[in-house]
Design a protein around this motif. Structure first.
Motif, PDB file in Angstrom:
ATOM      1  N   LEU A  96       0.830  -1.205   0.000  1.00  0.00           N
ATOM      2  CA  LEU A  96       0.000   0.000   0.000  1.00  0.00           C
ATOM      3  C   LEU A  96       0.868   1.262   0.000  1.00  0.00           C
ATOM      4  CD1 LEU A  96      -2.820  -1.145   2.402  1.00  0.00           C
ATOM      5  CD2 LEU A  96      -2.989  -0.767  -0.067  1.00  0.00           C
ATOM      6  N   MET A  97       1.973   1.242   0.739  1.00  0.00           N
ATOM      7  CA  MET A  97       2.887   2.396   0.737  1.00  0.00           C
ATOM      8  C   MET A  97       3.591   2.537  -0.602  1.00  0.00           C
ATOM      9  SD  MET A  97       4.738   2.359   4.449  1.00  0.00           S
ATOM     10  CE  MET A  97       4.580   0.655   4.943  1.00  0.00           C
ATOM     11  N   HIS A  98       3.596   1.467  -1.371  1.00  0.00           N
ATOM     12  CA  HIS A  98       4.269   1.406  -2.669  1.00  0.00           C
ATOM     13  C   HIS A  98       3.269   1.622  -3.799  1.00  0.00           C
ATOM     14  CE1 HIS A  98       6.831  -0.950  -5.678  1.00  0.00           C
ATOM     15  NE2 HIS A  98       7.628  -0.010  -5.245  1.00  0.00           N
ATOM     16  N   GLY A  99       2.185   2.326  -3.510  1.00  0.00           N
ATOM     17  CA  GLY A  99       1.183   2.625  -4.521  1.00  0.00           C
ATOM     18  C   GLY A  99       0.257   1.460  -4.840  1.00  0.00           C
ATOM     19  N   GLY A 100       0.212   0.471  -3.977  1.00  0.00           N
ATOM     20  CA  GLY A 100      -0.659  -0.685  -4.185  1.00  0.00           C
ATOM     21  C   GLY A 100       0.017  -1.848  -4.880  1.00  0.00           C
ATOM     22  N   ALA A 101       1.236  -1.632  -5.318  1.00  0.00           N
ATOM     23  CA  ALA A 101       1.969  -2.699  -6.019  1.00  0.00           C
ATOM     24  C   ALA A 101       2.806  -3.502  -5.027  1.00  0.00           C
ATOM     25  CB  ALA A 101       2.878  -2.095  -7.075  1.00  0.00           C
ATOM     26  N   PRO A 102       2.780  -4.823  -5.150  1.00  0.00           N
ATOM     27  CA  PRO A 102       3.623  -5.641  -4.266  1.00  0.00           C
ATOM     28  C   PRO A 102       5.099  -5.308  -4.458  1.00  0.00           C
ATOM     29  CG  PRO A 102       2.076  -7.019  -5.496  1.00  0.00           C
ATOM     30  CD  PRO A 102       1.996  -5.630  -6.071  1.00  0.00           C
ATOM     31  N   MET A 103       5.873  -5.513  -3.430  1.00  0.00           N
ATOM     32  CA  MET A 103       7.312  -5.328  -3.532  1.00  0.00           C
ATOM     33  C   MET A 103       7.852  -6.284  -4.598  1.00  0.00           C
ATOM     34  SD  MET A 103       8.242  -3.055  -1.085  1.00  0.00           S
ATOM     35  CE  MET A 103       6.856  -2.132  -1.717  1.00  0.00           C
ATOM     36  N   ARG A 104       8.863  -5.838  -5.332  1.00  0.00           N
ATOM     37  CA  ARG A 104       9.433  -6.680  -6.395  1.00  0.00           C
ATOM     38  C   ARG A 104      10.370  -7.732  -5.849  1.00  0.00           C
ATOM     39  NH1 ARG A 104      11.710  -2.099  -9.800  1.00  0.00           N
ATOM     40  NH2 ARG A 104      13.506  -3.372  -9.311  1.00  0.00           N
ATOM     41  N   HIS A 105      11.047  -7.408  -4.757  1.00  0.00           N
ATOM     42  CA  HIS A 105      12.072  -8.314  -4.230  1.00  0.00           C
ATOM     43  C   HIS A 105      11.642  -8.888  -2.882  1.00  0.00           C
ATOM     44  CE1 HIS A 105      14.761  -6.806  -7.327  1.00  0.00           C
ATOM     45  NE2 HIS A 105      14.397  -5.583  -6.983  1.00  0.00           N
ATOM     46  N   THR A 106      12.090 -10.084  -2.591  1.00  0.00           N
ATOM     47  CA  THR A 106      11.797 -10.704  -1.308  1.00  0.00           C
ATOM     48  C   THR A 106      12.467  -9.934  -0.173  1.00  0.00           C
ATOM     49  OG1 THR A 106      11.946 -12.735  -0.005  1.00  0.00           O
ATOM     50  CG2 THR A 106      13.690 -12.369  -1.589  1.00  0.00           C
ATOM     51  N   LYS A 107      11.854  -9.946   0.977  1.00  0.00           N
ATOM     52  CA  LYS A 107      12.378  -9.185   2.119  1.00  0.00           C
ATOM     53  C   LYS A 107      13.713  -9.741   2.612  1.00  0.00           C
ATOM     54  CE  LYS A 107       9.713 -11.846   5.495  1.00  0.00           C
ATOM     55  NZ  LYS A 107       8.614 -11.812   6.441  1.00  0.00           N
TER      56      LYS A 107
END
Length: 161
Positions: A133-144
């Motif tokens: 959500l903080m990223h504009g609704g897009a999932p993070m691209r890389h694993t944590k």
């Protein structure tokens, strides 16, 4: 009014790791804390998956594995991993993961302390969905677990500062 999911300034935010809900609840009840979010399932189903877990996995797409299914309520009575799997299979046709079993005590604790009054202040939050959500609704691209993933999440946090 900001768009849904938009990050807005809300004053001071205090982020802490609290060892137990027993240490957190008095702050909520006294008003010293306005609200708290925990990465522990709240509101368990009697059988089958919760709609909120399915929706979170759908929204997270490639990061959906970060949302593991919450147990069905009867699993809270289990005293061993084998028993938890057996109870879960009886109620929803699937066992539970070791990861879920390892936090079963925390889930029991959240279930025990939750009250109608606390429902307005104590919330379940999925960190990976919060980052999306903080990223504009897009999932993070890389694993944590990678440096790129950690950098991506820190950048998302900075947007809200």
């Amino acid at each position: 009014m900001p768009a849904a999911g938009a990050v807005t300034s809300c004053g001071a935010v205090d982020v802490r790791v609290i060892p137990s809900l027993g240490a957190l609840v008095p702050g909520l009840e006294s008003g010293r804390l306005a609200a708290a979010a925990i990465d522990i399932p709240i509101g368990l189903a009697a059988g089958g998956p919760r709609d909120c877990d399915r929706e979170a996995r759908r929204l997270l797409g490639p990061r959906r594995s970060s949302v593991f299914p919450a147990p069905v309520r009867p699993v809270l009575h289990a005293t061993s991993y084998a028993e938890a799997c057996e109870i879960s299979r009886e109620h929803c046709g699937k066992g539970v993961s070791k990861q879920l079993y390892n936090i079963l005590g925390k889930i029991r604790e959240s279930d025990h302390v939750m009250s109608p009054r606390l429902q307005a202040q104590l919330f379940e939050a999925c960190p990976e969905l919060s980052f999306a959500l903080m990223h504009g609704g897009a999932p993070m691209r890389h694993t944590k677990r990678t440096q790129e993933g950690r950098d991506e999440r820190v950048a998302a946090l900075r947007v809200g500062l």
